[in-house]
Design a protein around this motif. Structure first.
Motif, PDB file in Angstrom:
ATOM      1  N   LYS B  43      -8.045 -11.343   2.585  1.00 11.04           N
ATOM      2  CA  LYS B  43      -7.306 -10.225   3.191  1.00 11.04           C
ATOM      3  C   LYS B  43      -6.702  -9.306   2.125  1.00 11.04           C
ATOM      4  CE  LYS B  43      -4.526 -12.965   5.558  1.00 11.04           C
ATOM      5  NZ  LYS B  43      -4.936 -14.260   4.956  1.00 11.04           N
ATOM      6  N   SER B  44      -6.050  -9.925   1.129  1.00  5.72           N
ATOM      7  CA  SER B  44      -5.467  -9.084   0.063  1.00  5.72           C
ATOM      8  C   SER B  44      -6.564  -8.433  -0.773  1.00  5.72           C
ATOM      9  CB  SER B  44      -4.559  -9.909  -0.856  1.00  5.72           C
ATOM     10  OG  SER B  44      -3.397 -10.306  -0.158  1.00  5.72           O
ATOM     11  N   THR B  45      -7.654  -9.154  -0.954  1.00  6.88           N
ATOM     12  CA  THR B  45      -8.779  -8.569  -1.688  1.00  6.88           C
ATOM     13  C   THR B  45      -9.280  -7.326  -0.966  1.00  6.88           C
ATOM     14  OG1 THR B  45      -9.378 -10.752  -2.489  1.00  6.88           O
ATOM     15  CG2 THR B  45     -11.072  -9.052  -2.638  1.00  6.88           C
ATOM     16  N   PHE B  87       2.376  -3.480  -0.277  1.00  2.00           N
ATOM     17  CA  PHE B  87       1.894  -4.618  -1.050  1.00  2.00           C
ATOM     18  C   PHE B  87       2.430  -5.951  -0.537  1.00  2.00           C
ATOM     19  CE2 PHE B  87      -0.006  -2.982  -5.133  1.00  2.00           C
ATOM     20  CZ  PHE B  87      -0.043  -1.649  -4.745  1.00  2.00           C
ATOM     21  N   GLN B  88       1.580  -6.967  -0.630  1.00  2.00           N
ATOM     22  CA  GLN B  88       2.064  -8.314  -0.343  1.00  2.00           C
ATOM     23  C   GLN B  88       3.076  -8.735  -1.420  1.00  2.00           C
ATOM     24  OE1 GLN B  88      -0.955 -11.374   0.044  1.00  2.00           O
ATOM     25  NE2 GLN B  88       0.557 -12.907   0.672  1.00  2.00           N
ATOM     26  N   TYR B  89       2.771  -8.403  -2.661  1.00  5.09           N
ATOM     27  CA  TYR B  89       3.685  -8.713  -3.772  1.00  5.09           C
ATOM     28  C   TYR B  89       4.011  -7.433  -4.537  1.00  5.09           C
ATOM     29  CZ  TYR B  89       1.935 -13.388  -2.747  1.00  5.09           C
ATOM     30  OH  TYR B  89       1.575 -14.543  -2.104  1.00  5.09           O
ATOM     31  N   MET B 176      -0.895  -2.708   5.750  1.00  4.73           N
ATOM     32  CA  MET B 176       0.286  -3.525   5.486  1.00  4.73           C
ATOM     33  C   MET B 176      -0.155  -4.955   5.236  1.00  4.73           C
ATOM     34  SD  MET B 176       2.632  -1.835   8.413  1.00  4.73           S
ATOM     35  CE  MET B 176       3.945  -2.979   8.036  1.00  4.73           C
ATOM     36  N   ASP B 177      -0.009  -5.375   3.973  1.00  6.47           N
ATOM     37  CA  ASP B 177      -0.501  -6.693   3.584  1.00  6.47           C
ATOM     38  C   ASP B 177       0.623  -7.730   3.667  1.00  6.47           C
ATOM     39  OD1 ASP B 177      -1.932  -8.814   2.629  1.00  6.47           O
ATOM     40  OD2 ASP B 177      -2.335  -7.965   0.637  1.00  6.47           O
ATOM     41  N   GLU B 178       0.613  -8.503   4.726  1.00 10.41           N
ATOM     42  CA  GLU B 178       1.608  -9.565   4.938  1.00 10.41           C
ATOM     43  C   GLU B 178       3.029  -9.078   4.686  1.00 10.41           C
ATOM     44  OE1 GLU B 178       0.837 -13.540   4.291  1.00 10.41           O
ATOM     45  OE2 GLU B 178      -1.347 -13.321   4.238  1.00 10.41           O
ATOM     46  N   THR B 179       3.324  -7.929   5.280  1.00  4.34           N
ATOM     47  CA  THR B 179       4.672  -7.394   5.149  1.00  4.34           C
ATOM     48  C   THR B 179       5.690  -8.354   5.766  1.00  4.34           C
ATOM     49  OG1 THR B 179       3.824  -5.159   5.100  1.00  4.34           O
ATOM     50  CG2 THR B 179       6.115  -5.390   5.735  1.00  4.34           C
TER      51      THR B 179
HETATM   52 MG   LIG Z   1      -2.927 -12.140   0.718  1.00  6.63          MG
END
Ligand SMILES: [Mg+2]
Ligand SMILES: Nc1ncnc2c1ncn2[C@@H]1O[C@H](COP(=O)(O)OP(=O)(O)O)[C@@H](O)[C@H]1O
Lengths: 393, 262
Positions: B43-45, B87-89, B176-179
């Motif tokens: 997912k983040s990729t 960003f997730q991070y 929105m990545d794992e907000t």
């Molecule tokens: Mg991720």
């Protein structure tokens, strides 16, 4: 009237005499000369000694130019050294050479023997000033600057001082600054090496810090072609502290070396060092540091951070941190170091917000220096320095 | 010019390792599209590849948005086209304050090639007013404006700052990545509200909500739910699919897709 100027390589006792100087100072200079003649050339691991060779160096007729950039805080004595040696004999005899002895190195000895002028700053006991004092020195082309500076804060005194080297004289500059802090004194000191691009600079800046005294030291090192700066903080008093930051920018053929020495001598002394370097183009910068926690010191806290950013592939930086502990009573000793290009993750994050790559690099680098730039006490000077650095990266 | 986001047969590597193995996905304008999937499914990729992270190499496929294959654009040009990645991070930028960073981002969006930035940049009073309003709405203390971006911020604070940036930049396509990760329920509500306000203000806005849990989808209601596994989209359904996943986990889909042996 063209007088022939004495060559540094063959100085005689008569060459270092200054007309009308008091006898004690003449004796002191001769001691400097004797040390200069007997000391070996220093072993400088990263500085190219040929850039500071004595063969082409001569004494100048001109002693340099000295200006005060802003109103001096009331009650503080600020005067040229050549006058202070007559007017403040007791203070001079007690403090001149107290932090940088005549014989610590060949270049310091040369300075002791041949200095012509500099700034004397004296803050009496318990005088707490807030107005920043901005002292500027420069020199003309074709001259050798031999500058000696002495800053004395008596017990409980407080001073904010900016000492700035600027202009494109030279090519040789040899500057010694002694910072003497009495018990409970506080000095916010900004030392700026912003020489023009032709200067070859050797600097000695040494602080002696008394009981419960604090020095907040911010060093800006962006000028000169070659610079070799030996900076030293001696935490001698119990409870003495240093909060030491530095920003170095080396580009376009510059070789800048800072050798900060930190000595923990007293009990419960505390030091935070945060040294930042940016190299670009063919610039080369060296951090050659040493922390010594001496026998007899107790409960020392010391922390060293040094970080270097490389903005181009040819640019170089070296880091040679050292730590020597001669006691088994240290409370905390830490060290962190990084070196490399601007972080890809930071760049990606900023670009993902619509900021162009060049702007992002610019912001990251200026942010890198922000903590030290933020401490420059005069707003106009801070803006100037910030703009000058921004223009180079 | 279509403001659909169309991902066609996207393959991407990290180093030699293929992570995305042919992703096909369309986010229609005005829709909220959720992607759910187990950890490590890519997912983040996917979100980083869409935005142009330099560590990911696209080996095949296209990503179309507003008439362009955005894989050919610089990262900042994708942002200026209306794309936004929360960003997730989130990364910290020491020495750069939230306010200065935000102003650079807003001005970056407003910059026009060949035009003097002094003409295009946002006037300071307007910027101050906007950022103050948005901070208040997201329950971010004003003191954060002067702090260095994400430097020493808690996980929840970082996520609020991501949404603050999104509110200031008003993207037309937000990823929105794992907000929701690292947010307590109150923060989750505030953050979701921030997103919903943006969606209501722009009927064309697309949102790709990536999450591991269905909890967030109670607050940001998706029109479409896709399931990602092992670098592919393996299922697509309506909001009820999220509920089913919540109840049954990912294993039943894994079995259906890859068979019992996997
Ligand atoms: Mg991720
Ligand atoms: N920097 C990296 N280097 C190598 N492998 C990575 C890296 N980042 C992620 N991966 C791998 O890529 C796969 C997908 O990761 P990611 O996209 O972060 O998944 P998700 O966001 O769905 O949890 C995982 O197998 C992970 O281990």
């Amino acid at each position: 009237m063209a007088t022939k100027l004495p060559a540094i390589a063959s100085l005689s006792a008569a060459d270092v005499l200054v007309a009308n100087e008091p006898a004690w100072l003449q004796t002191w200079r001769q001691a400097g000369l004797a040390a200069f003649n007997t000391l070996e050339m220093p072993y400088w691991r990263r500085t190219d000694l040929t850039a500071f060779g004595f063969a082409d160096m001569q004494l100048s007729a001109d002693s340099g130019t000295f200006r005060i950039g802003a109103d001096a805080p009331p009650g503080v004595v600020v005067m040229p050294m050549h006058l202070a040696v007559h007017e403040h004999v007791t203070l001079m005899q007690a403090n001149l050479g107290a932090a940088v002895a005549v014989n610590v190195s060949k270049y310091a000895a040369l300075n002791a023997a041949t200095w012509r002028d500099g700034w004397f700053v004296y803050v009496p006991k318990n005088l707490e000033t807030t107005l920043p004092l901005h002292l500027i020195q420069g020199f003309g082309a074709g001259n050798t600057l031999m500058s000696r500076n002495l800053v004395v804060l008596e017990r409980g005194a407080r001073l904010t001082l900016v000492e700035q080297l600027m202009g494109n004289g030279g090519p040789y500059s040899n500057v010694v600054t002694e910072l003497i802090l009495g018990d409970g004194a506080t000095l916010k000191y900004t030392g700026m090496q912003t020489w023009g691009s032709a200067v070859h600079h050797v600097g000695h800046v040494v602080a002696k810090v008394g009981n419960d005294a604090t020095i907040e030291w911010s060093a800006i090192n962006t000028g000169a072609l070659h610079a070799h700066i030996e900076a030293e903080t001696n935490l001698i008093g119990n409870g003495s502290r240093v909060d030491w930051m530095a920003a170095t920018v080396a580009s376009d053929g510059q070789r800048l070396l800072t050798a900060p020495w930190l000595r923990h001598v007293g009990r419960s002394t505390e030091a935070h060092m945060d040294f930042k370097t940016v190299v670009k183009g063919s610039g080369y910068a060296t951090f050659d540091g040493m922390i010594k926690i001496e026998g007899g010191s107790t409960d020392t806290i010391t922390r060293l951070e040094e970080h270097a950013l490389h903005l181009s592939p040819q640019a170089r930086s070296d880091s040679i941190p050292g730590l020597k502990i001669d006691t088994n009573n240290v409370q905390k000793a830490g060290h962190a170091s990084t070196s490399g290009e601007v972080d890809d993750e930071q760049l990606f994050y900023m670009q993902a917000r619509g900021i162009s790559k060049s702007e992002a690099v610019h912001m990251i680098v200026m942010g890198f220096f922000e903590p030290v730039l933020d401490r420059i006490p005069l707003e106009s000077l801070r803006e100037q320095v910030t703009a000058a650095i921004a223009a180079r990266i | 010019m279509s403001s659909e986001l169309v991902i066609k047969n996207l393959h991407a590597n990290i180093g030699d390792k293929e992570i995305l193995k042919g992703v096909n996905l369309t986010v229609k304008p005005g829709t909220i599209h959720a992607i759910m999937g187990p950890n490590g499914s890519g997912k983040s990729t996917l979100s980083n590849t869409i935005m142009g992270h330099p560590s990911y190499t696209v080996t095949a496929g296209e990503v179309w948005y507003k008439g362009q294959n955005i894989l050919e654009l610089e990262v900042d040009q994708r942002a200026k086209l209306g794309m936004f990645l929360a960003f997730q991070y989130p990364v910290s930028i020491p020495g750069v304050t939230v306010a200065n960073f935000m102003r650079a981002a807003v001005n970056g969006h407003r910059a026009v090639e060949g035009k003097d930035t002094r003409e295009t940049q946002i006037p300071m009073p307007q910027f101050r007013k906007e950022i103050r309003e948005k901070m208040a709405a997201l329950g971010v203390d004003e003191a954060f404006a002067r702090r260095y971006l994400n430097d020493g911020f808690s996980g929840g604070e970082k996520k609020r700052i991501e949404i603050l940036q999104m509110s200031m930049l008003k993207p037309s396509m937000a990823i929105m990545d794992e907000t929701d990760s690292g947010l307590d329920i109150d923060a989750l509500k505030v953050v979701s509200q921030g997103v919903n306000v943006l969606v209501q203000a722009n009927s064309e806005m697309g949102v790709l909500v990536i999450t591991h849990y269905q909890r967030l989808l109670n607050y940001i209601k998706p029109h479409v739910v896709s399931v990602m596994m092992e670098g592919r989209i393996v299922r697509e359904g309506g909001p009820e699919l999220a509920l089913e996943l919540e109840e049954r986990g990912y294993d039943f889909i894994r079995e259906e897709v890859f068979g019992n042996g996997n």
